[in-house]
Design an enzyme around this catalytic site. Structure first.
Site, mmCIF file in Angstrom:
data_model
loop_
_atom_site.group_PDB
_atom_site.id
_atom_site.type_symbol
_atom_site.label_atom_id
_atom_site.label_comp_id
_atom_site.label_asym_id
_atom_site.label_seq_id
_atom_site.Cartn_x
_atom_site.Cartn_y
_atom_site.Cartn_z
ATOM 1 N N GLY A 98 0.834 -1.201 0.000
ATOM 2 C CA GLY A 98 0.000 0.000 0.000
ATOM 3 C C GLY A 98 0.866 1.246 0.000
ATOM 4 O O GLY A 98 2.106 1.154 0.072
ATOM 5 N N ASP A 99 0.220 2.390 -0.142
ATOM 6 C CA ASP A 99 0.919 3.680 -0.156
ATOM 7 C C ASP A 99 1.894 3.807 -1.327
ATOM 8 O O ASP A 99 2.899 4.499 -1.232
ATOM 9 C CB ASP A 99 1.671 3.931 1.172
ATOM 10 C CG ASP A 99 0.767 3.740 2.367
ATOM 11 O OD1 ASP A 99 -0.364 4.252 2.310
ATOM 12 O OD2 ASP A 99 1.167 3.085 3.337
ATOM 13 N N GLY A 142 1.046 5.128 -4.129
ATOM 14 C CA GLY A 142 0.668 6.305 -4.938
ATOM 15 C C GLY A 142 -0.419 5.956 -5.939
ATOM 16 O O GLY A 142 -0.498 6.556 -7.016
ATOM 17 N N LYS A 143 -1.284 5.010 -5.566
ATOM 18 C CA LYS A 143 -2.359 4.585 -6.486
ATOM 19 C C LYS A 143 -3.327 5.727 -6.787
ATOM 20 O O LYS A 143 -3.823 5.835 -7.903
ATOM 21 C CB LYS A 143 -3.165 3.432 -5.863
ATOM 22 C CG LYS A 143 -2.373 2.150 -5.739
ATOM 23 C CD LYS A 143 -3.198 1.049 -5.103
ATOM 24 C CE LYS A 143 -3.548 1.297 -3.650
ATOM 25 N NZ LYS A 143 -2.413 1.324 -2.723
ATOM 26 N N GLY A 151 -6.430 5.477 2.277
ATOM 27 C CA GLY A 151 -6.484 6.937 2.275
ATOM 28 C C GLY A 151 -5.556 7.524 1.243
ATOM 29 O O GLY A 151 -4.468 7.004 1.028
ATOM 30 N N HIS A 152 -6.025 8.541 0.574
ATOM 31 C CA HIS A 152 -5.095 9.307 -0.254
ATOM 32 C C HIS A 152 -5.490 10.768 -0.257
ATOM 33 O O HIS A 152 -6.641 11.115 -0.090
ATOM 34 C CB HIS A 152 -4.963 8.747 -1.671
ATOM 35 C CG HIS A 152 -6.260 8.389 -2.297
ATOM 36 N ND1 HIS A 152 -6.614 7.083 -2.523
ATOM 37 C CD2 HIS A 152 -7.253 9.156 -2.736
ATOM 38 C CE1 HIS A 152 -7.802 7.073 -3.068
ATOM 39 N NE2 HIS A 152 -8.216 8.307 -3.216
ATOM 40 N N THR A 160 -5.141 -0.217 11.487
ATOM 41 C CA THR A 160 -5.480 1.210 11.483
ATOM 42 C C THR A 160 -6.538 1.530 12.551
ATOM 43 O O THR A 160 -6.981 2.670 12.637
ATOM 44 C CB THR A 160 -6.028 1.631 10.107
ATOM 45 O OG1 THR A 160 -7.175 0.820 9.836
ATOM 46 C CG2 THR A 160 -5.003 1.445 9.002
ATOM 47 N N GLN A 199 -4.959 -0.680 -0.333
ATOM 48 C CA GLN A 199 -3.833 -1.424 0.255
ATOM 49 C C GLN A 199 -2.939 -1.978 -0.875
ATOM 50 O O GLN A 199 -2.851 -1.340 -1.903
ATOM 51 C CB GLN A 199 -4.320 -2.531 1.204
ATOM 52 C CG GLN A 199 -4.951 -1.998 2.482
ATOM 53 C CD GLN A 199 -6.437 -1.713 2.356
ATOM 54 O OE1 GLN A 199 -7.176 -2.510 1.832
ATOM 55 N NE2 GLN A 199 -6.868 -0.587 2.852
ATOM 56 N N THR A 252 -4.227 -7.054 5.818
ATOM 57 C CA THR A 252 -5.578 -6.578 6.060
ATOM 58 C C THR A 252 -6.517 -7.773 5.888
ATOM 59 O O THR A 252 -6.062 -8.895 5.647
ATOM 60 C CB THR A 252 -5.902 -5.367 5.155
ATOM 61 O OG1 THR A 252 -7.095 -4.757 5.633
ATOM 62 C CG2 THR A 252 -6.045 -5.746 3.695
ATOM 63 N N PRO A 297 4.589 7.197 11.096
ATOM 64 C CA PRO A 297 5.730 7.181 10.170
ATOM 65 C C PRO A 297 5.804 5.811 9.500
ATOM 66 O O PRO A 297 5.583 4.785 10.148
ATOM 67 C CB PRO A 297 6.951 7.393 11.079
ATOM 68 C CG PRO A 297 6.465 7.341 12.471
ATOM 69 C CD PRO A 297 4.970 7.345 12.501
ATOM 70 N N ARG A 298 6.066 5.785 8.206
ATOM 71 C CA ARG A 298 6.163 4.497 7.498
ATOM 72 C C ARG A 298 7.566 3.942 7.630
ATOM 73 O O ARG A 298 8.538 4.706 7.628
ATOM 74 C CB ARG A 298 5.817 4.677 6.021
ATOM 75 C CG ARG A 298 4.389 5.132 5.823
ATOM 76 C CD ARG A 298 4.078 5.374 4.346
ATOM 77 N NE ARG A 298 2.720 5.909 4.212
ATOM 78 C CZ ARG A 298 2.355 6.818 3.322
ATOM 79 N NH1 ARG A 298 3.220 7.293 2.449
ATOM 80 N NH2 ARG A 298 1.115 7.245 3.277
ATOM 81 N N ASP A 307 11.730 10.385 -8.141
ATOM 82 C CA ASP A 307 12.517 11.568 -7.757
ATOM 83 C C ASP A 307 13.037 11.492 -6.316
ATOM 84 O O ASP A 307 14.008 12.175 -5.983
ATOM 85 C CB ASP A 307 11.684 12.844 -7.946
ATOM 86 C CG ASP A 307 10.369 12.762 -7.195
ATOM 87 O OD1 ASP A 307 9.551 11.883 -7.533
ATOM 88 O OD2 ASP A 307 10.173 13.547 -6.251
ATOM 89 N N THR A 355 7.100 11.516 -11.473
ATOM 90 C CA THR A 355 8.296 12.265 -11.058
ATOM 91 C C THR A 355 7.933 13.477 -10.203
ATOM 92 O O THR A 355 8.646 14.475 -10.190
ATOM 93 C CB THR A 355 9.096 12.726 -12.308
ATOM 94 O OG1 THR A 355 8.200 13.467 -13.149
ATOM 95 C CG2 THR A 355 9.668 11.571 -13.079
HETATM 96 P P1 IMP Z 1 -6.328 -2.997 8.948
HETATM 97 O O1 IMP Z 1 -6.606 -2.996 7.484
HETATM 98 O O2 IMP Z 1 -6.705 -1.717 9.633
HETATM 99 O O3 IMP Z 1 -6.884 -4.209 9.630
HETATM 100 O O4 IMP Z 1 -4.726 -3.105 9.159
HETATM 101 C C1 IMP Z 1 -4.001 -4.271 8.784
HETATM 102 C C2 IMP Z 1 -2.643 -3.899 8.206
HETATM 103 O O5 IMP Z 1 -2.821 -3.258 6.955
HETATM 104 C C3 IMP Z 1 -1.837 -2.921 9.061
HETATM 105 O O6 IMP Z 1 -0.457 -3.244 8.908
HETATM 106 C C4 IMP Z 1 -2.126 -1.576 8.418
HETATM 107 O O7 IMP Z 1 -1.087 -0.636 8.652
HETATM 108 C C5 IMP Z 1 -2.180 -1.980 6.962
HETATM 109 N N1 IMP Z 1 -2.997 -1.085 6.123
HETATM 110 C C6 IMP Z 1 -4.342 -1.021 6.044
HETATM 111 N N2 IMP Z 1 -4.736 -0.116 5.139
HETATM 112 C C7 IMP Z 1 -3.621 0.403 4.622
HETATM 113 C C8 IMP Z 1 -3.380 1.375 3.591
HETATM 114 O O8 IMP Z 1 -4.287 1.927 2.961
HETATM 115 N N3 IMP Z 1 -2.063 1.642 3.332
HETATM 116 C C9 IMP Z 1 -1.052 1.004 3.971
HETATM 117 N N4 IMP Z 1 -1.229 0.086 4.920
HETATM 118 C C10 IMP Z 1 -2.499 -0.212 5.245
#
Ligand code: IMP
Length: 445
Positions: free
Chosen positions: A12-13, A15-16, A40-41, A129, A226, A241, A306-307, A335, A415
């Protein structure tokens, strides 16, 4: 008709959101098929920033129809909150936002269960989350959950007390971890009656809508949330998830038959990040992590956490390509690597004396070390580069290497955060995926 699924190839994350937004002109509608407001975005719209968690960012494109599919779990509260923000900004949603009546409701007690279960796991926590996503999918599989279309019906009122009893018993058993008490069935019933009333204009048999649009020759972009390694079947279980975020989930989660899905675009970050616990072979600590986090602004959109940051892993990206049938890659955040002299890429895993070149779940159990190939950095700004030839030769080598190792063409290169900061490489992959609408994507960039 082209129905294309957009998939995160890592955790996940990737940049979709930006890629979905960029590709919108090639489609008539956007549908989400799994997850909920754990996703989330941030989307820029005029001079405003929106954090969207449930509603696809396609809603910001005038006239674009959006579906929240049956495979999602939906918190009505989160949905109404987003809707209010959109309306306050003047976004018209009437007649183009449809929510599946089969999607499951994130009930008021689901976040309480999520938090209490995490607290009880102690050091083995998943790092969820805390939005109640896991408990809602669990209730669906255990068949005590409620679909949005069930809320407020006599059958719902009849079944609710048993569900609340079950939840209350679990919360009571976890009271030692600081779990809150469940609200009463009467309180929940009142909340749900109100939700049912306010949801009514949006609820539809969305699978029927999608079938009708398909028969009229219209195209749908299927937006995965995700990423591949958070998929409950194909990810790093149990640190995943609770839904199928991979391409197969798009059929189940919308009611489109598998053979109506005509292609898949994989979104791959030029390095790797993960939020929450679980294996991460190429994770870095110290300076490298700090550099990637700071340059890449690697903080969760939903939780602000923080990731964790590290290097690209082409072994797992190849697995992701195969699981999802990815035909083209959108490479994002190139970049962020601009100033580095050397860029390691994971090309295998060493377990004992053996180097594994293919991803396997057994690797998640063992003490494995990543095997790196180090590529030369380009140490030049690439922000906003729109032509392949204008990229530094080392950046082109990095991308060529990814293509060869992963086995799909890198057709889009991001970029910078803005829509216009995207290099589009015409070629058979994009032409197959977007057909005659590729020009509209390039023009809308
Ligand atoms: P859950 O989806 O809240 O049950 O979380 C399960 C795992 O998925 C955890 O490690 C969260 O950080 C990760 N996770 C859930 N949604 C996202 C997302 O949109 N981006 C990145 N990680 C996510």
């Amino acid at each position: 008709m082209t129905n294309v699924v957009i998939i995160g190839m890592q955790w996940g994350d990737e940049g979709k959101g930006k890629i979905v937004d960029l590709l919108c002109p090639a489609f008539d509608a956007v549908a989400r098929y799994q997850g909920g407001h754990n996703a989330g975005h941030t989307v820029k719209f005029g001079d405003q920033h929106f954090s969207l968690h449930l509603i696809p960012s396609g809603i910001l494109r005038p006239g674009m129809r959006c579906i929240l599919g049956n495979g999602m779990v939906i918190s009505p509260e989160a949905f109404f909150r987003e809707l209010e923000k959109l309306h306050a900004a003047g976004v018209v949603t009437e007649g183009r936002l449809f929510v599946s009546n089969r999607a499951h409701a994130v009930m008021p007690y689901a976040p309480l269960l999520d938090q209490a279960r995490e607290a009880a796991r102690g050091k083995d926590k998943i790092g969820t989350t805390s939005r109640g996503i896991g408990p809602t999918y669990e209730a669906k599989a255990s068949r005590y959950g409620f679909r949005l279309g069930d809320l407020g019906t006599p059958l719902f009122e009849q079944r609710l007390p048993r569900a609340v009893e079950r939840v209350a018993a679990e919360l009571a058993s976890l009271a030692g971890t600081g779990a809150e008490e469940a609200p009463s069935a009467t309180e929940i019933a009142a909340v749900c009656r109100d939700w049912a009333e306010r949801l009514r204009p949006f609820l539809k048999d969305t699978e029927g809508l999608l079938h009708a649009w398909g028969e009229a020759g219209e195209s749908v972009l299927l937006e995965g949330a995700q990423g591949t390694f958070l998929d409950v079947d194909h990810g790093t279980f149990p640190f995943v998830t609770s839904s199928n975020s991979t391409a197969g989930g798009a059929a189940i989660g919308t009611g489109l038959p598998p053979n109506a899905i005509t292609g898949a675009v994989g979104v791959l970050k030029a390095y790797a990040t993960r939020v929450g616990e679980g294996p991460f072979a190429t994770e870095e600590t110290g300076e490298v992590e700090a550099h990637l986090r700071q340059r890449g602004n690697e903080y969760g959109t939903t939780t602000g956490r923080p990731r964790r940051c590290g290097w690209l892993d082409v072994v797992s990206a190849r697995y992701s390509r195969r699981i999802n049938g990815i035909q083209a890659i959108a490479l994002t955040k190139l970049d962020v690597l601009d100033s580095l002299a050397e860029i390691p890429v994971c090309v295998g895993y060493r377990v004992g004396g053996t180097v594994h070149r293919e991803y396997s779940m057994e690797l998640e159990h063992g003490d494995f070390e990543p095997v790196y190939k180090t590529l030369k950095g380009w140490q030049r700004e690439t922000v906003g580069t729109l032509e392949w030839e204008a990229l530094p030769p080392e950046a082109r080598d990095y991308i060529d290497f990814i293509e060869q190792e992963v086995g799909a063409s890198v057709s889009l290169i991001s970029t910078g955060p803005r829509r216009e900061e995207t290099l589009v490489r015409r070629g058979p992959a994009l032409e197959h995926l977007l057909e005659t609408r590729l020009d509209a994507v390039i023009a809308g960039r």
